[in-house]
Write an enzyme that holds these catalytic residues in place. Structure first.
Site, PDB file in Angstrom:
ATOM      1  N   TYR A 142      16.726  51.660  28.841  1.00  0.00           N
ATOM      2  CA  TYR A 142      16.313  52.064  30.184  1.00  0.00           C
ATOM      3  C   TYR A 142      15.124  51.224  30.660  1.00  0.00           C
ATOM      4  O   TYR A 142      15.112  50.715  31.777  1.00  0.00           O
ATOM      5  CB  TYR A 142      15.959  53.549  30.182  1.00  0.00           C
ATOM      6  CG  TYR A 142      15.440  54.062  31.497  1.00  0.00           C
ATOM      7  CD1 TYR A 142      16.296  54.287  32.570  1.00  0.00           C
ATOM      8  CD2 TYR A 142      14.094  54.340  31.678  1.00  0.00           C
ATOM      9  CE1 TYR A 142      15.829  54.758  33.780  1.00  0.00           C
ATOM     10  CE2 TYR A 142      13.611  54.809  32.887  1.00  0.00           C
ATOM     11  CZ  TYR A 142      14.482  55.024  33.932  1.00  0.00           C
ATOM     12  OH  TYR A 142      14.012  55.486  35.129  1.00  0.00           O
ATOM     13  N   GLN A 146      15.002  48.089  33.823  1.00  0.00           N
ATOM     14  CA  GLN A 146      14.364  48.575  35.043  1.00  0.00           C
ATOM     15  C   GLN A 146      14.562  47.638  36.218  1.00  0.00           C
ATOM     16  O   GLN A 146      14.853  48.081  37.325  1.00  0.00           O
ATOM     17  CB  GLN A 146      12.864  48.791  34.813  1.00  0.00           C
ATOM     18  CG  GLN A 146      12.537  50.052  34.065  1.00  0.00           C
ATOM     19  CD  GLN A 146      12.961  51.278  34.840  1.00  0.00           C
ATOM     20  OE1 GLN A 146      12.456  51.544  35.921  1.00  0.00           O
ATOM     21  NE2 GLN A 146      13.911  52.022  34.301  1.00  0.00           N
TER      22      GLN A 146
END
Length: 160
Positions: A142, A146
Protein backbone atom coordinates in the site's frame (compact mmCIF):
# COMPACT_ATOMS: atom_id res chain seq x y z
CA UNK A 1 -21.61 -2.52 10.32
CA UNK A 2 -20.14 0.48 8.51
CA UNK A 3 -20.43 4.10 9.57
CA UNK A 4 -19.30 7.01 7.44
CA UNK A 5 -18.14 10.40 8.72
CA UNK A 6 -15.96 13.05 7.11
CA UNK A 7 -15.31 10.72 4.17
CA UNK A 8 -13.82 8.06 6.47
CA UNK A 9 -15.46 4.68 6.80
CA UNK A 10 -15.66 3.41 10.37
CA UNK A 11 -16.34 -0.28 10.81
CA UNK A 12 -17.59 -1.93 13.95
CA UNK A 13 -16.90 -5.45 15.08
CA UNK A 14 -19.18 -6.80 17.76
CA UNK A 15 -20.13 -3.24 18.71
CA UNK A 16 -16.48 -2.15 18.99
CA UNK A 17 -15.47 0.70 16.70
CA UNK A 18 -12.37 -0.27 14.80
CA UNK A 19 -11.44 3.42 14.46
CA UNK A 20 -11.62 5.91 17.30
CA UNK A 21 -12.40 9.52 16.44
CA UNK A 22 -11.42 12.44 18.64
CA UNK A 23 -11.48 16.18 18.00
CA UNK A 24 -7.97 16.04 16.51
CA UNK A 25 -7.41 12.42 15.46
CA UNK A 26 -8.88 9.35 13.88
CA UNK A 27 -6.88 6.32 14.93
CA UNK A 28 -6.76 2.60 15.41
CA UNK A 29 -3.84 1.71 17.61
CA UNK A 30 -4.56 -1.67 19.12
CA UNK A 31 -2.07 -3.46 21.36
CA UNK A 32 -1.83 -6.75 23.17
CA UNK A 33 -0.23 -6.02 26.56
CA UNK A 34 0.95 -8.65 29.04
CA UNK A 35 2.65 -8.22 32.38
CA UNK A 36 3.40 -10.54 35.27
CA UNK A 37 3.43 -10.41 39.02
CA UNK A 38 6.79 -10.10 40.75
CA UNK A 39 8.54 -13.50 40.61
CA UNK A 40 5.42 -14.87 38.84
CA UNK A 41 3.83 -15.27 42.26
CA UNK A 42 0.21 -16.48 41.91
CA UNK A 43 -1.78 -13.63 43.49
CA UNK A 44 -5.09 -13.71 41.62
CA UNK A 45 -6.00 -17.21 42.68
CA UNK A 46 -9.79 -17.01 42.85
CA UNK A 47 -12.62 -15.40 40.91
CA UNK A 48 -13.10 -12.63 43.48
CA UNK A 49 -9.47 -11.47 43.26
CA UNK A 50 -9.50 -11.68 39.46
CA UNK A 51 -12.68 -9.60 39.28
CA UNK A 52 -11.26 -7.07 41.74
CA UNK A 53 -8.17 -6.55 39.57
CA UNK A 54 -10.32 -6.27 36.44
CA UNK A 55 -12.39 -3.59 38.13
CA UNK A 56 -9.25 -1.70 39.20
CA UNK A 57 -7.84 -1.83 35.67
CA UNK A 58 -11.14 -0.71 34.09
CA UNK A 59 -11.25 2.36 36.36
CA UNK A 60 -7.61 3.23 35.58
CA UNK A 61 -8.21 2.76 31.85
CA UNK A 62 -11.23 5.05 31.92
CA UNK A 63 -9.26 7.80 33.72
CA UNK A 64 -6.40 7.50 31.19
CA UNK A 65 -8.39 7.38 27.92
CA UNK A 66 -7.51 3.72 27.34
CA UNK A 67 -10.12 1.60 25.56
CA UNK A 68 -10.17 -2.02 26.70
CA UNK A 69 -11.35 -4.46 24.02
CA UNK A 70 -10.52 -7.60 25.98
CA UNK A 71 -8.93 -8.41 29.32
CA UNK A 72 -8.07 -11.52 31.29
CA UNK A 73 -6.53 -11.77 34.72
CA UNK A 74 -4.66 -15.04 35.32
CA UNK A 75 -3.14 -16.16 38.62
CA UNK A 76 0.25 -14.61 37.89
CA UNK A 77 -0.24 -12.27 34.91
CA UNK A 78 -2.56 -9.94 33.01
CA UNK A 79 -3.54 -9.92 29.32
CA UNK A 80 -5.18 -6.84 27.82
CA UNK A 81 -6.13 -5.86 24.28
CA UNK A 82 -6.34 -2.08 24.33
CA UNK A 83 -6.29 1.06 22.26
CA UNK A 84 -5.11 4.50 23.30
CA UNK A 85 -4.48 7.84 21.59
CA UNK A 86 -1.39 7.98 19.39
CA UNK A 87 0.21 10.73 21.50
CA UNK A 88 0.65 8.20 24.33
CA UNK A 89 3.62 5.86 24.29
CA UNK A 90 3.35 2.19 25.22
CA UNK A 91 5.68 2.75 28.18
CA UNK A 92 3.56 5.63 29.51
CA UNK A 93 0.40 3.50 29.23
CA UNK A 94 2.09 0.61 31.03
CA UNK A 95 3.23 2.99 33.77
CA UNK A 96 -0.32 4.32 34.07
CA UNK A 97 -1.73 0.79 34.38
CA UNK A 98 0.86 -0.92 36.58
CA UNK A 99 1.64 1.71 39.23
CA UNK A 100 -1.89 2.77 40.20
CA UNK A 101 -3.22 -0.80 39.96
CA UNK A 102 -0.60 -2.00 42.45
CA UNK A 103 -1.36 0.85 44.87
CA UNK A 104 -5.11 0.23 44.68
CA UNK A 105 -4.62 -3.54 44.97
CA UNK A 106 -2.62 -3.16 48.17
CA UNK A 107 -5.29 -0.83 49.61
CA UNK A 108 -7.95 -3.47 48.99
CA UNK A 109 -5.80 -6.54 49.75
CA UNK A 110 -2.99 -5.45 52.12
CA UNK A 111 -2.19 -9.02 53.19
CA UNK A 112 -0.91 -9.87 49.71
CA UNK A 113 1.98 -7.41 50.13
CA UNK A 114 3.53 -9.82 52.63
CA UNK A 115 3.49 -12.60 50.01
CA UNK A 116 5.74 -10.58 47.73
CA UNK A 117 9.39 -10.10 48.58
CA UNK A 118 10.11 -6.38 48.55
CA UNK A 119 6.40 -5.54 48.45
CA UNK A 120 6.14 -4.95 44.67
CA UNK A 121 3.11 -6.42 42.91
CA UNK A 122 4.40 -6.29 39.34
CA UNK A 123 7.62 -7.30 37.65
CA UNK A 124 9.34 -4.37 35.99
CA UNK A 125 8.97 -5.89 32.52
CA UNK A 126 6.07 -6.25 30.12
CA UNK A 127 5.20 -7.56 26.65
CA UNK A 128 3.56 -5.35 24.01
CA UNK A 129 2.57 -6.22 20.46
CA UNK A 130 0.50 -4.41 17.87
CA UNK A 131 -2.72 -6.05 16.77
CA UNK A 132 -4.14 -5.62 13.30
CA UNK A 133 -6.14 -7.25 10.61
CA UNK A 134 -3.79 -6.31 7.78
CA UNK A 135 -0.52 -8.11 7.15
CA UNK A 136 2.82 -6.34 6.91
CA UNK A 137 3.07 -7.28 3.25
CA UNK A 138 -0.22 -5.55 2.45
CA UNK A 139 0.82 -2.37 4.30
CA UNK A 140 4.21 -2.34 2.53
CA UNK A 141 2.51 -2.72 -0.85
CA UNK A 142 0.00 0.00 0.00
CA UNK A 143 2.78 2.45 0.93
CA UNK A 144 4.89 1.53 -2.09
CA UNK A 145 1.97 2.14 -4.45
CA UNK A 146 0.78 5.46 -3.02
CA UNK A 147 1.92 7.45 -6.03
CA UNK A 148 0.60 5.05 -8.65
CA UNK A 149 -2.53 3.39 -7.30
CA UNK A 150 -3.92 5.32 -4.31
CA UNK A 151 -3.89 9.00 -5.18
CA UNK A 152 -7.66 9.58 -5.02
CA UNK A 153 -7.66 11.24 -8.42
CA UNK A 154 -4.94 13.75 -7.60
CA UNK A 155 -2.15 14.19 -10.16
CA UNK A 156 0.55 11.56 -9.74
CA UNK A 157 3.98 12.81 -8.84
CA UNK A 158 6.97 11.84 -10.87
CA UNK A 159 8.59 8.74 -9.28
CA UNK A 160 12.13 10.05 -9.74
Amino acid sequence: MLLKAYGIVFSTLGGIHMFIKTRANVYRTTYHLVWVTKYRKPIFIDEASRQAMKSILREIAERNDITIFEMEVVADHIHMVVSFPPHNSISSVMKALKGPSAREWFKQFPATKELLWGGALWSGSYFASTVGDVSQAIVLEYVQNQLTDYNSGRPRRDSS
